[in-house]
Design a protein around this motif. Sequence first.
Motif, short mmCIF file in Angstrom:
data_model
loop_
_atom_site.label_atom_id
_atom_site.label_comp_id
_atom_site.label_asym_id
_atom_site.label_seq_id
_atom_site.Cartn_x
_atom_site.Cartn_y
_atom_site.Cartn_z
N HIS A 153 72.60 -30.06 -2.79
CA HIS A 153 71.75 -29.00 -3.33
C HIS A 153 71.09 -29.44 -4.64
CE1 HIS A 153 70.21 -25.09 -4.41
NE2 HIS A 153 70.87 -25.17 -5.55
N ALA A 154 71.82 -30.15 -5.49
CA ALA A 154 71.25 -30.61 -6.76
C ALA A 154 70.10 -31.60 -6.52
CB ALA A 154 72.34 -31.27 -7.61
N ALA A 155 70.21 -32.43 -5.51
CA ALA A 155 69.15 -33.40 -5.21
C ALA A 155 68.01 -32.78 -4.40
CB ALA A 155 69.74 -34.59 -4.45
N TYR A 156 68.36 -31.80 -3.57
CA TYR A 156 67.38 -31.14 -2.68
C TYR A 156 67.50 -29.64 -2.88
CZ TYR A 156 67.71 -35.74 -0.51
OH TYR A 156 67.72 -37.08 -0.29
N PRO A 157 66.83 -29.07 -3.88
CA PRO A 157 66.98 -27.64 -4.20
C PRO A 157 66.65 -26.69 -3.06
CG PRO A 157 65.87 -28.81 -5.98
CD PRO A 157 65.97 -29.76 -4.83
N THR A 158 65.87 -27.11 -2.05
CA THR A 158 65.57 -26.22 -0.93
C THR A 158 66.77 -26.06 0.01
OG1 THR A 158 64.64 -28.02 0.39
CG2 THR A 158 63.10 -26.75 -0.99
N ASP A 180 74.43 -23.36 4.14
CA ASP A 180 73.84 -23.86 5.39
C ASP A 180 74.52 -25.10 5.96
OD1 ASP A 180 71.99 -21.87 5.33
OD2 ASP A 180 70.31 -23.15 4.74
N THR A 181 75.67 -25.49 5.50
CA THR A 181 76.26 -26.76 5.92
C THR A 181 76.55 -26.84 7.41
OG1 THR A 181 78.46 -26.01 5.28
CG2 THR A 181 77.24 -27.34 3.67
N ASP A 188 72.53 -26.49 14.75
CA ASP A 188 73.10 -27.47 15.67
C ASP A 188 72.99 -28.87 15.09
OD1 ASP A 188 74.19 -28.50 18.03
OD2 ASP A 188 72.19 -28.85 18.86
N GLY A 189 74.11 -29.52 14.88
CA GLY A 189 74.10 -30.88 14.34
C GLY A 189 73.94 -30.94 12.84
N GLY A 190 73.86 -29.80 12.17
CA GLY A 190 73.71 -29.76 10.73
C GLY A 190 72.34 -29.28 10.31
N TYR A 196 65.50 -34.51 6.71
CA TYR A 196 66.80 -35.16 6.94
C TYR A 196 67.65 -34.19 7.73
CZ TYR A 196 65.66 -38.59 3.33
OH TYR A 196 65.06 -39.59 2.61
N LYS A 197 68.26 -34.63 8.80
CA LYS A 197 69.24 -33.84 9.54
C LYS A 197 70.59 -34.32 9.00
CE LYS A 197 69.91 -31.26 13.31
NZ LYS A 197 69.42 -29.91 13.40
N VAL A 198 71.33 -33.43 8.35
CA VAL A 198 72.55 -33.81 7.64
C VAL A 198 73.76 -33.21 8.33
CG1 VAL A 198 73.72 -33.83 5.41
CG2 VAL A 198 71.23 -33.87 5.49
N ARG A 199 74.79 -34.03 8.55
CA ARG A 199 76.04 -33.55 9.14
C ARG A 199 77.11 -33.51 8.04
NH1 ARG A 199 74.23 -37.43 12.04
NH2 ARG A 199 75.98 -38.83 11.77
N PHE A 200 77.82 -32.39 8.00
CA PHE A 200 78.90 -32.19 7.03
C PHE A 200 80.23 -32.08 7.76
CE2 PHE A 200 75.16 -30.62 4.85
CZ PHE A 200 75.35 -30.99 3.53
N ASP A 201 81.31 -32.49 7.10
CA ASP A 201 82.64 -32.28 7.68
C ASP A 201 83.15 -30.90 7.28
OD1 ASP A 201 83.60 -32.46 5.03
OD2 ASP A 201 84.52 -34.43 5.33
#
Length: 170
Positions: free
Chosen positions: A116-121, A126-127, A131-133, A146-151
Amino acid sequence: MTTEAAPAQDSPPSEAPSTEASTTTSTSSAKNVLGPDGYLGVELGESQPTAKLDAVFASTPAVTTSCTSWDTIAAAPISSVLMSAKLGIAGISPRSASSMQTPEGMTAGWTATQVHAAYPTFRLGDTHEEDGGPEIAVPQNAKAVYKVRFDSSDKVVGFSLLLRNQDCFG
């Protein structure tokens, strides 16, 4: 061209303090950068004929349906690209998120707060919503996300660079 000109950004943004990130940084841990347009010569939107000229691909199967995955050679830090019959390269996936970072420094292990700090939007809640992050807007490229996946601990475990209008999956 084999000399590294600048060290990689291994540290999270200053808004997201961390006591661990800066203790093991060295030039031997330099990471490859994915974004804002692609990785080295492999770029989003690149046509099939042009992409076939890139020496990074192990195979370049014909794309006769909407999308096909092109695998890369084992030594490449990207594992595959999604080739769209209509759009060209629609997505680029790293072989390992821990050896890759975005221009803003996002890499495996980053917390949702750091993202969030790097990408304020990017919204912290929303983690796991999509589907898929979640998809995060790419600074300096309005056509990409970027499609981001979180654990389960809300730490980044993977990410891909995609055309915003990609037609390969939902």
